[in-house]
Structure formats: structure tokens, C-alpha cells
Design a protein around this motif. Structure first.
Motif, short mmCIF file in Angstrom:
data_model
loop_
_atom_site.label_atom_id
_atom_site.label_comp_id
_atom_site.label_asym_id
_atom_site.label_seq_id
_atom_site.Cartn_x
_atom_site.Cartn_y
_atom_site.Cartn_z
N ILE A 1 16.22 7.17 113.50
CA ILE A 1 15.64 8.50 113.66
C ILE A 1 14.82 8.72 112.41
N ALA A 2 13.51 8.75 112.58
CA ALA A 2 12.60 8.81 111.44
C ALA A 2 12.49 10.21 110.85
N GLY A 3 12.73 11.23 111.67
CA GLY A 3 12.64 12.59 111.17
C GLY A 3 12.65 13.59 112.30
N PHE A 4 12.60 14.84 111.92
CA PHE A 4 12.55 15.93 112.88
C PHE A 4 11.10 16.38 113.03
N SER A 5 10.65 16.57 114.25
CA SER A 5 9.34 17.18 114.47
C SER A 5 9.51 18.66 114.79
N LYS A 6 10.70 19.06 115.21
CA LYS A 6 11.05 20.47 115.39
C LYS A 6 12.51 20.61 114.99
N PHE A 7 12.79 21.50 114.05
CA PHE A 7 14.15 21.64 113.55
C PHE A 7 14.52 23.12 113.47
N ASP A 8 15.62 23.48 114.11
CA ASP A 8 16.13 24.85 114.11
C ASP A 8 17.47 24.83 113.39
N GLN A 9 17.43 25.08 112.10
CA GLN A 9 18.63 24.99 111.26
C GLN A 9 19.72 25.94 111.75
N ALA A 10 19.36 27.14 112.15
CA ALA A 10 20.36 28.12 112.62
C ALA A 10 21.11 27.61 113.84
N LYS A 11 20.39 26.94 114.75
CA LYS A 11 21.04 26.44 115.95
C LYS A 11 22.01 25.30 115.63
N VAL A 12 21.64 24.44 114.67
CA VAL A 12 22.53 23.35 114.26
C VAL A 12 23.78 23.94 113.59
N ILE A 13 23.60 24.95 112.77
CA ILE A 13 24.74 25.59 112.11
C ILE A 13 25.66 26.25 113.14
N GLU A 14 25.08 26.83 114.18
CA GLU A 14 25.88 27.41 115.26
C GLU A 14 26.77 26.35 115.91
N THR A 15 26.22 25.16 116.12
CA THR A 15 27.00 24.06 116.68
C THR A 15 28.12 23.66 115.73
N LEU A 16 27.83 23.64 114.44
CA LEU A 16 28.84 23.33 113.44
C LEU A 16 29.99 24.35 113.50
N GLU A 17 29.64 25.62 113.60
CA GLU A 17 30.67 26.66 113.69
C GLU A 17 31.55 26.47 114.92
N LYS A 18 30.95 26.11 116.03
CA LYS A 18 31.73 25.86 117.25
C LYS A 18 32.69 24.69 117.04
#
Length: 195
Positions: A129-146
Motif C-alpha cells: 500500500i503506497a499511500g492514501f489518496s483519500k483519508f478520513d482520520q475521524a472515520k478511522v478513529i471511529e472504527t478504533l473506538e468500536k
């Protein structure tokens, strides 16, 4: 034990990266799309070795060797990946290729990543995975909280709250680097004050 549980929760998010994409095309592009789509939706642990290089599995599992393969196979059988994905911008250069993958469902729902593939014999495989072309940090953190709310999580509510706050305050580039790293050190650095 708590630190290990924290790292495992982070790996759950990272493992969602391993399961990516979909689409249609001709020749090499069609084969590449099929590899990505199958990787995204498959629950067959054998697809880890069939569709991914060792390097890719190590990046996703953030560990090395046989442990990376075991982690990939376990995550595949637990169906934690994306529900679907959309592949675009495929570029083929001999036995190497890149593609952009927009993910739907799983730990990286709504994110887009650029993946690199290599052709080994007749088989295209995800290599990085070379990188993110679209990244939503809040959504990833929401998954972490779950993940912290799961019954199997051994992380206390106060520790989980501290970790989430650390991730919310982390610069986006640092958070992305932690997700794409081949080790869990980036996650540990971001949340280091919590331990």
C-alpha cells in the motif's frame, strides 16, 4: 497485556487495508482488478499467499515472517475486510502495476489507497500500500473506538479514551504513516503517553 491489546486493535484497522477493490477491464488490467476484488471480499485464508506477497502481508500485519501470514489468514477468516471496492487509475509497467482503490465497509470505509502490485509468474499479487489518496482520520478513529468497545478488548475505558484522544490530536501525516508502517511503533509513538 494492555499494550498488546491496543496494538491488536490498531492491527485490525490496518488489516482492513489488505482487503481492497473491484471493476472491469481488458487483459492485464482485468486480472489486476480481479486480484484486488477477490482480496477485498474473500474469506478464504489461502488467498493471503495466492494474492499477496510476503511484503504486503508484513505491511498489513505490522509484523514479520510466518506471523504476518498467520495474521492475514486469521483476519481473512474473520471477515473483517471491506465489503466492496472500486478500482481506478490502473497503470501497468511490465511486471509492476499500481491502482487506486476506494474502499466500502470494513475498518477503512470511505478511504482510498494506492496499491502496488507485482506479477509473479502468471499471477498478479498485491505488494504494497503506497499511500492514501483519500483519508478520513475521524472515520478511522471511529472504527478504533468500536474496536475498543468489543467484548474481546482488554483495554480499559480510560486507556481507550486516552488513545483515541492521542489519535485525534495526531497530525494526519503521522497517523497515515503509522497505518502504512511495517511495525506498530508508529501507533505506539502516537499513544505513548497513555501507557
Amino acid at each position: 497485556m494492555l499494550k498488546r491489546s491496543f496494538v491488536l486493535t490498531c492491527l485490525l484497522i490496518a488489516s482492513a487495508l489488505a482487503l481492497a477493490a473491484c471493476g472491469s477491464g481488458n487483459g492485464e488490467e482485468s486480472q489486476i482488478e480481479e486480484v484486488i476484488e477477490t482480496s477485498a471480499t474473500s474469506t478464504d485464508p489461502a488467498d493471503c499467499k495466492e494474492l499477496s506477497t510476503q511484503q504486503f502481508m508484513e505491511q498489513i500485519a505490522q509484523t514479520e515472517g510466518a506471523e504476518a501470514v498467520k495474521t492475514c489468514e486469521k483476519e481473512a477468516s474473520e471477515e473483517t475486510g471491506a465489503k466492496s471496492a472500486s478500482v481506478s487509475n490502473i497503470e501497468v509497467d511490465g511486471s509492476k502495476a499500481t491502482a487506486e482503490v476506494a474502499l466500502t465497509g470494513g475498518g477503512l470505509d470511505g478511504q482510498s489507497v494506492e496499491v502496488a502490485l507485482v506479477k509473479q509468474g502468471d499471477q498478479w499479487k498485491l505488494n504494497e500500500i503506497a499511500g492514501f489518496s483519500k483519508f478520513d482520520q475521524a472515520k478511522v478513529i471511529e472504527t478504533l473506538e468500536k474496536g475498543f468497545d468489543e467484548p474481546s478488548s482488554e483495554v480499559s475505558k480510560s486507556l481507550a479514551s486516552c488513545i483515541v484522544k492521542s489519535f485525534e490530536e495526531a497530525p494526519q501525516a503521522e497517523f497515515e504513516d503509522a497505518l502504512l508502517s511495517t511495525s506498530s511503533e508508529g501507533f505506539e509513538e502516537i499513544a505513548g503517553d497513555c501507557f
